[in-house]
Scaffold this active site. Sequence first.
Site, PDB file in Angstrom:
ATOM      1  N   GLU A  99      35.659 -28.968  21.619  1.00  0.00           N
ATOM      2  CA  GLU A  99      36.627 -28.837  22.707  1.00  0.00           C
ATOM      3  C   GLU A  99      36.083 -29.352  24.042  1.00  0.00           C
ATOM      4  O   GLU A  99      36.784 -30.046  24.774  1.00  0.00           O
ATOM      5  CB  GLU A  99      37.038 -27.370  22.831  1.00  0.00           C
ATOM      6  CG  GLU A  99      38.394 -27.227  23.441  1.00  0.00           C
ATOM      7  CD  GLU A  99      38.649 -25.830  23.985  1.00  0.00           C
ATOM      8  OE1 GLU A  99      37.791 -24.949  23.849  1.00  0.00           O
ATOM      9  OE2 GLU A  99      39.729 -25.649  24.563  1.00  0.00           O
ATOM     10  N   ASP A 123      32.806 -24.090  13.694  1.00  0.00           N
ATOM     11  CA  ASP A 123      33.598 -22.862  13.843  1.00  0.00           C
ATOM     12  C   ASP A 123      35.034 -23.015  13.323  1.00  0.00           C
ATOM     13  O   ASP A 123      35.726 -22.026  13.131  1.00  0.00           O
ATOM     14  CB  ASP A 123      33.679 -22.446  15.319  1.00  0.00           C
ATOM     15  CG  ASP A 123      32.339 -21.992  15.869  1.00  0.00           C
ATOM     16  OD1 ASP A 123      31.369 -21.924  15.089  1.00  0.00           O
ATOM     17  OD2 ASP A 123      32.259 -21.704  17.076  1.00  0.00           O
ATOM     18  N   GLN A 269      23.003 -22.276   9.658  1.00  0.00           N
ATOM     19  CA  GLN A 269      24.374 -22.623   9.242  1.00  0.00           C
ATOM     20  C   GLN A 269      24.790 -24.031   9.664  1.00  0.00           C
ATOM     21  O   GLN A 269      25.763 -24.565   9.173  1.00  0.00           O
ATOM     22  CB  GLN A 269      25.373 -21.634   9.870  1.00  0.00           C
ATOM     23  CG  GLN A 269      25.219 -20.240   9.355  1.00  0.00           C
ATOM     24  CD  GLN A 269      25.846 -19.220  10.305  1.00  0.00           C
ATOM     25  OE1 GLN A 269      26.988 -18.859  10.137  1.00  0.00           O
ATOM     26  NE2 GLN A 269      25.106 -18.758  11.305  1.00  0.00           N
TER      27      GLN A 269
HETATM   28  O1  F6P Z   1      30.410 -24.223  18.433  1.00  0.00           O
HETATM   29  C1  F6P Z   1      29.521 -24.216  17.380  1.00  0.00           C
HETATM   30  C2  F6P Z   1      28.418 -23.209  17.633  1.00  0.00           C
HETATM   31  O2  F6P Z   1      27.524 -23.261  16.549  1.00  0.00           O
HETATM   32  C3  F6P Z   1      28.932 -21.770  17.840  1.00  0.00           C
HETATM   33  O3  F6P Z   1      29.220 -21.119  16.642  1.00  0.00           O
HETATM   34  C4  F6P Z   1      27.783 -21.173  18.605  1.00  0.00           C
HETATM   35  O4  F6P Z   1      28.183 -20.060  19.399  1.00  0.00           O
HETATM   36  C5  F6P Z   1      27.350 -22.312  19.469  1.00  0.00           C
HETATM   37  O5  F6P Z   1      27.696 -23.506  18.806  1.00  0.00           O
HETATM   38  C6  F6P Z   1      25.868 -22.290  19.777  1.00  0.00           C
HETATM   39  O6  F6P Z   1      25.629 -23.281  20.721  1.00  0.00           O
HETATM   40  P1  F6P Z   1      24.172 -23.805  21.118  1.00  0.00           P
HETATM   41  O7  F6P Z   1      23.789 -24.852  20.123  1.00  0.00           O
HETATM   42  O8  F6P Z   1      24.379 -24.418  22.464  1.00  0.00           O
HETATM   43  O9  F6P Z   1      23.262 -22.628  21.118  1.00  0.00           O
END
Ligand code: F6P
Length: 337
Positions: A99, A123, A269
Site C-alpha cells: 500500500e 498479509d 514467514q
Molecule cells: O506488511 C508485511 C509485514 O510483514 C507485516 O506483516 C509486518 O507487520 C511488517 O511487514 C514488518 O515490517 P518490517 O519489515 O518493516 O519490520
Amino acid sequence: MTSGGDCPGLNAVIRGAVLNGIKRYGHEFVGFLDGWRGVVEGDYIDLPRATVRGISKQGGTILGTSRTNPYDGEQGGPENIQATLDRLGVDAVIAIGGEGTLAGAKELTDAGLPIVGVPKTIDNDLDATDYTFGFDTAVQIATEAIDRLRTTGESHHRCMVAEVMGRHVGWIALHAGMAAGAHAILIPEHPLSMEQITQWVREAHERGRAPLVVVAEGFVPEGSFEPYADRGRDASGRPRLGGVGERLAPLIEEATGLETRATVLGYIQRGGVPTAYDRVLATRLGMAAVDSATDKAWGTMVALRGTDICRVPFVDALDNLKRVPQHRYDEAAVLFG
Ligand code: F6P
C-alpha cells in the site's frame, strides 16, 4: 523496482516481466535498486535475460528493497524523478510493492510519471486483488511451524501460543490456524476478551488436548493491555509489532493454571522459497505489468480476480484494506475450543 517489506515471489515477478517484455515486445530492462531509493538516485543494474535465469524459486528480491519515500531528499519528487528517468532513457517504471509503495506511485502518476504497479504483501490485505503473491508461502511456512509447536505442546501438556504476521488483518492467522487445527485464532479485526480466549483454552484442555492459540501480531485483547506499548516505532513511523503472544501467554497461564509458552514466527514467514502457487501468480502479474506498461496504462496495477489477471486503478488499492469478513471468522470459530 521492488519496495516495502520483502515477499516470496518478488523475483518471479521480475522474471515474468523481463521475459514477456523481451520475447513479446523487444523491450530492454533495468532494475532500480532498493525500492524508490534506486529510482530517486538513478541507481540501477541492467536486467538482460541472463540475469533472471532460474530466479523464480529464489526468495527475497535480487533488486533489494527499502521503505524510502520517493518524495524525500533533494533528488526526490516528480520533476527530479522524471529528469532521472529521461537521463537513463527509461520509458516506464514497474513498481512492485504494498500500500505504501502504491500510494507513492499514485502521487507520482498523478503528477504525470509513467508508472504501473504490481501489488505485493504477505498479509493479503489489499482489497483490489483477490490474493497477493507471498501470502500462500507465508501460510505454508506458518502452518508447518505451528504443526511443530503442536507436537512439543502435546508432549509437555502445555498450551502453545503461535504469533504470526498480520499488522492490520488476520488472513495469515486465519488460514494457518485453520490448517493447523488451532483451538483459538485471534485477529485484529475481531476483538475478544481474555475470558473468551481462556474459555477456549480450558475447553481444549478438558478434552485432553494441548491447547493451541494462533494470534496475529496486530491483535489486542479487549481491555487487557495497550497495543505495542513498549516497542516504539520504525523509521517510517509505524508501530513496531511483535510480542502480543508473549504478553498473552502469562495471562492464559494465570487464568487457566496451564503452563503456556509463546513463539513469535516473525520474518521466517517472509523468507525463502515461494510456493508453486505464488510463483505462478507472481509470474503472471509480472507478465501482465509489462502488457500494462506497453499499453501506457499509467496509474493502474495488475490484480487477480478469480483466476484472471486484470487492471485496476491504484486508487482502488489505497485506504481499502481487505479485512477478514465476519462470516469467515464465524465459520472458523465453530472449530474453536
Ligand atoms: O506488511 C508485511 C509485514 O510483514 C507485516 O506483516 C509486518 O507487520 C511488517 O511487514 C514488518 O515490517 P518490517 O519489515 O518493516 O519490520
